[in-house]
Design a protein around this motif. Structure first.
Motif, mmCIF file in Angstrom:
data_model
loop_
_atom_site.group_PDB
_atom_site.id
_atom_site.type_symbol
_atom_site.label_atom_id
_atom_site.label_comp_id
_atom_site.label_asym_id
_atom_site.label_seq_id
_atom_site.Cartn_x
_atom_site.Cartn_y
_atom_site.Cartn_z
ATOM 1 N N UNK A 122 0.818 -1.219 0.000
ATOM 2 C CA UNK A 122 0.000 0.000 0.000
ATOM 3 C C UNK A 122 0.850 1.267 0.000
ATOM 4 N N UNK A 123 2.073 1.161 0.531
ATOM 5 C CA UNK A 123 2.940 2.337 0.623
ATOM 6 C C UNK A 123 3.992 2.388 -0.477
ATOM 7 N N UNK A 124 4.106 1.342 -1.274
ATOM 8 C CA UNK A 124 5.122 1.297 -2.322
ATOM 9 C C UNK A 124 6.526 1.104 -1.768
ATOM 10 N N UNK A 125 6.657 0.310 -0.709
ATOM 11 C CA UNK A 125 7.964 0.098 -0.082
ATOM 12 C C UNK A 125 8.883 -0.714 -0.984
ATOM 13 N N UNK A 178 10.502 5.083 -0.623
ATOM 14 C CA UNK A 178 11.594 5.935 -1.111
ATOM 15 C C UNK A 178 11.378 7.417 -0.771
ATOM 16 N N UNK A 179 12.488 8.063 -0.453
ATOM 17 C CA UNK A 179 12.532 9.503 -0.180
ATOM 18 C C UNK A 179 11.659 9.934 0.992
ATOM 19 N N UNK A 180 11.431 9.026 1.942
ATOM 20 C CA UNK A 180 10.697 9.357 3.165
ATOM 21 C C UNK A 180 11.408 8.702 4.349
ATOM 22 N N UNK A 181 10.886 8.959 5.532
ATOM 23 C CA UNK A 181 11.375 8.286 6.735
ATOM 24 C C UNK A 181 10.516 7.077 7.089
ATOM 25 N N UNK A 182 9.584 6.713 6.213
ATOM 26 C CA UNK A 182 8.679 5.600 6.464
ATOM 27 C C UNK A 182 9.400 4.285 6.181
ATOM 28 N N UNK A 183 9.796 3.585 7.246
ATOM 29 C CA UNK A 183 10.540 2.335 7.141
ATOM 30 C C UNK A 183 9.820 1.244 7.933
ATOM 31 N N UNK A 184 9.898 0.034 7.434
ATOM 32 C CA UNK A 184 9.346 -1.105 8.162
ATOM 33 C C UNK A 184 10.470 -1.913 8.800
ATOM 34 N N UNK A 208 6.404 -9.435 3.228
ATOM 35 C CA UNK A 208 7.019 -8.351 2.456
ATOM 36 C C UNK A 208 7.642 -8.951 1.199
ATOM 37 N N UNK A 209 7.570 -8.196 0.101
ATOM 38 C CA UNK A 209 8.179 -8.685 -1.136
ATOM 39 C C UNK A 209 9.691 -8.552 -1.035
ATOM 40 N N UNK A 210 10.392 -9.352 -1.801
ATOM 41 C CA UNK A 210 11.849 -9.331 -1.797
ATOM 42 C C UNK A 210 12.424 -8.876 -3.131
ATOM 43 N N UNK A 211 11.591 -8.264 -3.970
ATOM 44 C CA UNK A 211 12.066 -7.749 -5.247
ATOM 45 C C UNK A 211 13.118 -6.664 -4.983
ATOM 46 N N UNK A 212 14.300 -6.837 -5.539
ATOM 47 C CA UNK A 212 15.386 -5.876 -5.351
ATOM 48 C C UNK A 212 16.191 -6.089 -4.082
#
Length: 189
Positions: free
Chosen positions: A51-54, A72-78, A172-176
């Motif tokens: 939902x957040x594009x992490x 990306x480009x935020x402080x929003x981290x899981x 969580x996806x592991x792409x990248x």
């Protein structure tokens, strides 16, 4: 009469099983050995970053290697990982997951699991320790792993990680993640 028939059927079945040749199998196509785990469902483990594009992002700058699953480009981290070099020359990776385990409070130590794809779960021991978030201390699950722990290649090669934090389940996806993990672990040497 019905009890006698059921008793007769049970006795006949027991006799037939005992009389079967040693090499006979119960069903064709059944193999011996442990069953391969099945892939957990997204209903049980909802996608925590979609939902957040992490994305997985290597944030290694200068002497402070870091890796995050973040917007990306935020402080929003899981999930964040940082490198700690110890006095004996060894390296350990400090992890912090910004999710709340069920029925766990500050300073509690607890075990949880991370499963990558349909592979066996990896058990991890964590502690609820304070983290500075927007100027406030919040207890978050934190743990340390050696830089050669089995979790890293699993995350680098997998498609999806299923996390069970004491009943708080998410995926969580592991792409990248592979490229980001390689860069991060290289910077941690």
């Amino acid at each position: 009469m019905m009890k006698k028939l059921n008793l007769y059927a049970a006795a006949s079945a027991a006799f037939l099983m005992a009389a079967a040749p040693a090499g006979a199998s119960q069903a064709s196509g059944v193999t011996s050995g442990p069953a391969r785990p099945t892939l957990p469902s997204r209903e049980e483990y909802p996608d925590a970053g979609q939902a957040f594009g992490m994305v997985w992002h290597d944030e290694s700058y200068g002497g402070a290697p870091a890796l995050s699953f973040m917007v990306p480009e935020t402080d929003n981290r899981l999930w964040t990982m940082g490198c700690e070099k110890l006095e004996n020359g060894s390296v350990r990776i400090a992890h912090m997951i910004l999710a709340t385990p069920k029925e766990v409070v500050a300073e509690d130590q607890f075990g949880f699991t991370i499963r990558v794809d349909d592979k066996p779960s990896i058990g991890i021991l964590a502690r609820m320790l304070p983290a500075q978030i927007e100027g406030e201390d919040y207890p978050t699950p934190q743990f340390f792993l050696p830089n050669n722990h089995a979790l890293f290649p699993a995350l680098a090669r997998g498609n999806r990680a299923f996390v069970n934090l004491n009943g708080n389940r998410f995926s969580i996806h592991l792409k990248g993640s592979g490229e980001a993990l390689v860069g991060f672990l290289r910077a941690c040497r």
